[in-house]
Design an enzyme around this catalytic site. Sequence first.
Site, PDB file in Angstrom:
ATOM      1  N   HIS A   1      -5.645  -0.979  -4.958  1.00 34.35           N
ATOM      2  CA  HIS A   1      -5.704   0.048  -4.204  1.00 34.35           C
ATOM      3  C   HIS A   1      -6.506   1.033  -4.709  1.00 34.35           C
ATOM      4  CE1 HIS A   1      -1.877  -1.690  -2.222  1.00 34.35           C
ATOM      5  NE2 HIS A   1      -2.891  -1.411  -1.196  1.00 34.35           N
TER       6      HIS A   1
ATOM      7  N   GLN B   1       0.928 -10.623  -3.246  1.00 31.77           N
ATOM      8  CA  GLN B   1      -0.348 -10.367  -3.351  1.00 31.77           C
ATOM      9  C   GLN B   1      -0.936  -9.846  -4.523  1.00 31.77           C
ATOM     10  OE1 GLN B   1       0.073  -7.724   0.446  1.00 31.77           O
ATOM     11  NE2 GLN B   1      -1.325  -9.130   1.226  1.00 31.77           N
TER      12      GLN B   1
ATOM     13  N   ASP C   1      -2.740  -7.218  -5.032  1.00 30.92           N
ATOM     14  CA  ASP C   1      -3.423  -6.107  -4.506  1.00 30.92           C
ATOM     15  C   ASP C   1      -4.080  -5.153  -5.307  1.00 30.92           C
ATOM     16  OD1 ASP C   1      -3.130  -6.111  -1.636  1.00 30.92           O
ATOM     17  OD2 ASP C   1      -1.130  -5.364  -1.924  1.00 30.92           O
TER      18      ASP C   1
ATOM     19  N   HIS D   1      -8.323  -0.731   0.364  1.00 32.12           N
ATOM     20  CA  HIS D   1      -7.270  -1.693   0.069  1.00 32.12           C
ATOM     21  C   HIS D   1      -8.033  -2.939  -0.403  1.00 32.12           C
ATOM     22  CE1 HIS D   1      -4.169   0.536   2.449  1.00 32.12           C
ATOM     23  NE2 HIS D   1      -5.275   0.741   2.762  1.00 32.12           N
TER      24      HIS D   1
ATOM     25  N   ARG E   1       7.618 -11.029   4.771  1.00 34.22           N
ATOM     26  CA  ARG E   1       7.248 -10.901   6.223  1.00 34.22           C
ATOM     27  C   ARG E   1       7.952 -12.128   6.890  1.00 34.22           C
ATOM     28  NH1 ARG E   1       0.531 -10.051   5.779  1.00 34.22           N
ATOM     29  NH2 ARG E   1       0.749  -8.338   4.337  1.00 34.22           N
TER      30      ARG E   1
ATOM     31  N   LYS F   1     -12.083  -4.279   8.004  1.00 37.10           N
ATOM     32  CA  LYS F   1     -12.111  -5.060   6.918  1.00 37.10           C
ATOM     33  C   LYS F   1     -13.178  -5.998   6.849  1.00 37.10           C
ATOM     34  CE  LYS F   1      -8.416  -8.362   8.560  1.00 37.10           C
ATOM     35  NZ  LYS F   1      -7.319  -8.966   8.357  1.00 37.10           N
TER      36      LYS F   1
ATOM     37  N   CYS G   1       0.891  -1.283   0.066  1.00 31.49           N
ATOM     38  CA  CYS G   1      -0.058  -0.136  -0.087  1.00 31.49           C
ATOM     39  C   CYS G   1       0.829   1.266   0.004  1.00 31.49           C
ATOM     40  CB  CYS G   1      -1.006   0.005   1.197  1.00 31.49           C
ATOM     41  SG  CYS G   1      -0.669  -0.869   2.677  1.00 31.49           S
TER      42      CYS G   1
END
Length: 634
Positions: A387, A383, A385, A513, A365, A467, A336
């Site tokens: 946005h 991911q 992802d 997100h 991670r 979320k 992000c």
Amino acid sequence: MFKLILPDKKTVEVNSDKTYYDVFKENFPQVLKHSLAVKCGAEVLDLNAAVNCSGELKPVTFDSDEGKEVFWHSSAHVLAQAVKRIYPTAQLTFGPVTKHGPGFFYYDISLAQSISMDDLPLIENEMFKIVSEKLPVSRHEYSRKQAIDEFKALGENFKAEIVGDIPGSENITVYKQGEFQDLCRGPHVYNTSALGHFKLTAISGAYFKGDSSKPMLQRIYGVSFPTEKELKSYLHRIEEAKKRDHRLIGKELDLFSFHDEAAGMPFYHSKGTVLFNLLQNYIRGECEKRGYDELRTPVVLSDELWMRSGHYENFKENMYFTKVDERGFAIKPMNCPGATLVYKSHARSYRDLPLKLAEFGLVHRHELSGVLHGLFRVRAFTQDDGHIFCTPDQLPVEVEEIIKFTLEAYQKFGFEKISIFIATRPEKSMGSDDIWQKATSALIDSINKLGLDYKIKDGEGAFYGPKIEFNIEDSLERNWQLGTIQVDFSMPERFELEYTGSDGAKSHPVMIHRAILGSVERFMGILIEHFAGKLPVWLSPIQARVLTVSEGNIDYANHVVKQLKAKNIRIDSDFRNEKIGYKIREFNSQKINYALIIGDKESADQTISVRIRGEQSSPSMSVDQFIEIISKLV
């Protein structure tokens, strides 16, 4: 006097000298057969508890999440009681319900004698005996001193220490059943006969309080169900899951591997890379239909960025850090912040919004080595992802679109049973209460508008916003948490993101997100286990294999391979000088969709014999006919 509304909508008034069990027995006895506890308003209580509230009264059954919690927690107490009967010198510590590991509950026990897997049937038999004894389960309150003295008198020194560590000055609750008592907040079943069938599944070691400086304990895991049929069904699914283990199938099919040189980071082989790209390209195509622009942002970004985004404060323990030219950097754990910098690279107007940015971002991670598990728990993953930057007015429509996108994607992969949750503000978070309330309400309103059911996960949101979580059920009836939608008012403010409104004033956009697959790696592992490696045609790295009966068929077989490759069919070949039965068995073991068998007759007729994976017949057809069949499936 308390006023209670029963499940049949009948209203009764009762005094506190009645228990909830009494209320049901006198007014609605049919619900007691399957009731484990009771829900008065939002609170789950013991059936044996004295009535102390007014409101709607609902039985808690095993079908609900609360019922499973009560059932499995009570099962842990029966496990502990059985161990104490067989091993009187055993000392008890903790026995919670667990969402992880090889069981639904476990109990950590201190015992000089080692318990082995061979000892578990003996403990199971004692557990069944305790159930058959129909022992009433009762709740008691002690002062802290009384509880400590009580457990010390029983030789339960660990329990006495746990009581001493409990914060606050409230009374300590203890549950008793027969000769057994345990420290517990409850609730529990009203009688041990309410429990059903058990299977103790594993034994492992565990330190007291998870502290390696403290004594090592023996942890016994178990599962339990109300009926023997449910238990057998579950155990069958577990055995089937072992056969479907994506780590084994991944090795058998030559999809990926793991190496100590990069622990927890998958190495994709050629076929695994094809599958990875197929998953990524499907999402990419769906994003293009919906007006997303695709990004690629750096993997390494400065410490200052992560401090500004809040990750340094809230996620530091999961991050990897390095230095370049004496300046601190971190490997990104999330995508992000990179998207915010892209947004900020231009002046934005309300006419530019919503701005939809997609990224297949590689993130890292830190995970403890003990929890790494194939593709399900890794240290490096991609991911899918997205946005979305939008105005507050655009927020409901954008969230609704993402929900529909997500549901459509899961159905495309064959997942029909989908559960939706809203995860609310966690203890470790940033932003005002007003912002969190606004964001949470936006998610709830969007789900309600689409007429979808959802449940709340209290305190399980991201640190920057609430979320929506999507859970799918696979072919073994296991639930997997996949995609998320997060509404974020905080990060646009922290990064001073702005757009010019129609009135010329500057405002902060709302940042959404979203991830559909979540981790591509984890989703791949789920798919492999869901299909037991037998992927549908459109997802198979190898869709067909050409098999020759003899060396004299190779020239025509090569011609067939070229025809199919020209039509973008993913194909390989087996021209070895081996018997055709051996080649077919290997084709089946590799879980390829079609075998195209070419012998003398096929070479002469310019045809192919097509065998579907796992079947016995091999009908003859032209190459063009096969191309038409497989093209429709793809």
